[in-house]
Design an enzyme around this catalytic site. Sequence first.
Site, PDB file in Angstrom:
ATOM      1  N   SER A  73       0.751  -1.377  -0.037  1.00 12.57           N
ATOM      2  CA  SER A  73      -0.059  -0.013   0.016  1.00 12.57           C
ATOM      3  C   SER A  73       0.760   1.231   0.201  1.00 12.57           C
ATOM      4  CB  SER A  73      -0.984  -0.122   1.071  1.00 12.57           C
ATOM      5  OG  SER A  73      -0.151   0.370   2.248  1.00 12.57           O
TER       6      SER A  73
ATOM      7  N   LYS B 221       1.430   4.142   7.432  1.00 10.56           N
ATOM      8  CA  LYS B 221       0.665   4.938   6.525  1.00 10.56           C
ATOM      9  C   LYS B 221       1.243   6.311   6.638  1.00 10.56           C
ATOM     10  CE  LYS B 221      -2.494   2.000   4.956  1.00 10.56           C
ATOM     11  NZ  LYS B 221      -1.375   0.747   5.245  1.00 10.56           N
TER      12      LYS B 221
END
Length: 239
Positions: free
Chosen positions: A159, A197
Site C-alpha cells: 500500500s 501509513k
Amino acid sequence: MLTRKQHELLLFIHERMKESGIPPSFDEMKEALDLASKSGIHRLITALEERGFIRRLPNRARALEVLRLPETMIPGGQPRKGFSPSVIEGSLGKPAAEEKVQPLRHDEDAEPAASVPVMGRIAAGVPISAIQNITHTISVPPEMLSSGEHYALEVKGDSMIEAGIFDGDTVVIKNAATANPGEIVVALVDDEEATLKRFRRKGASIALEAANPAYETRIFGPDQVKIQGKLVGLIRRYH
C-alpha cells in the site's frame, strides 16, 4: 520510478522475448505476476508504455517491444554493482523532511554502522498484529539516525509503493508519539493493530493514507490511533 509489479512485468516480458523472440500472452503475464485478472495486466502495460519502457506495435496481436530497462538494472535483471536506493518521494514528488533512503557507505573512513533492533513486521496494507518483540538487529548507516530511540520493521504489503516502500523492505523508524500531517508513521489502531501509513488530519479525526490508489484512506477517531514512530530511512536488499 516503477512500482514492483511494473518492474516485474517489464523484466518478464524482456526475458521471454530474449528466449523466444515472442512476447508472452496476457494469460502468461497474469500467471507470472499472480494477478487475479487480465485487467491488472492491461493497467501495467499502459503504465509501462506511458513511461517509455515498452511500445505496443499496431495491427499485430501480442506485439510488444521493450524500448529500455530501468537504469538501475542491466539486461538479465541483475542489479548494477554499487546501486543504492535514493530519496523516498512524498505524494507531490517533494521529499518529506525525514523520509530519506540513505545509501550504505563502504569506504574505509566511514563511521561504524549503528545497530538497530528489528521489532517484527509492519503492514503496508491491511493492518496486522501490533508490533512484536525484538527478533534480531540490523546495521544501519549512522547518518540515517538522529537523536532519540530508533527501531526497524520489515514491511509486508504494497500500500506504500508510490512512496517507494515495497513489500520486503526494512523501514527505520524514530520512536515518536506525535507526527506532522504528511509524514509516514507507524500507527497503532485500537491498541492492537499496527500499520505503516501517511498521517493526515480530517477535522477532529485522523486519516491513515495509503500511497497506492488500490487502497482507501481509513478514518479514525482521535482516541483510536496512537503514533508509535516516524519513518526516517529504508533499507532494501537486492539478491
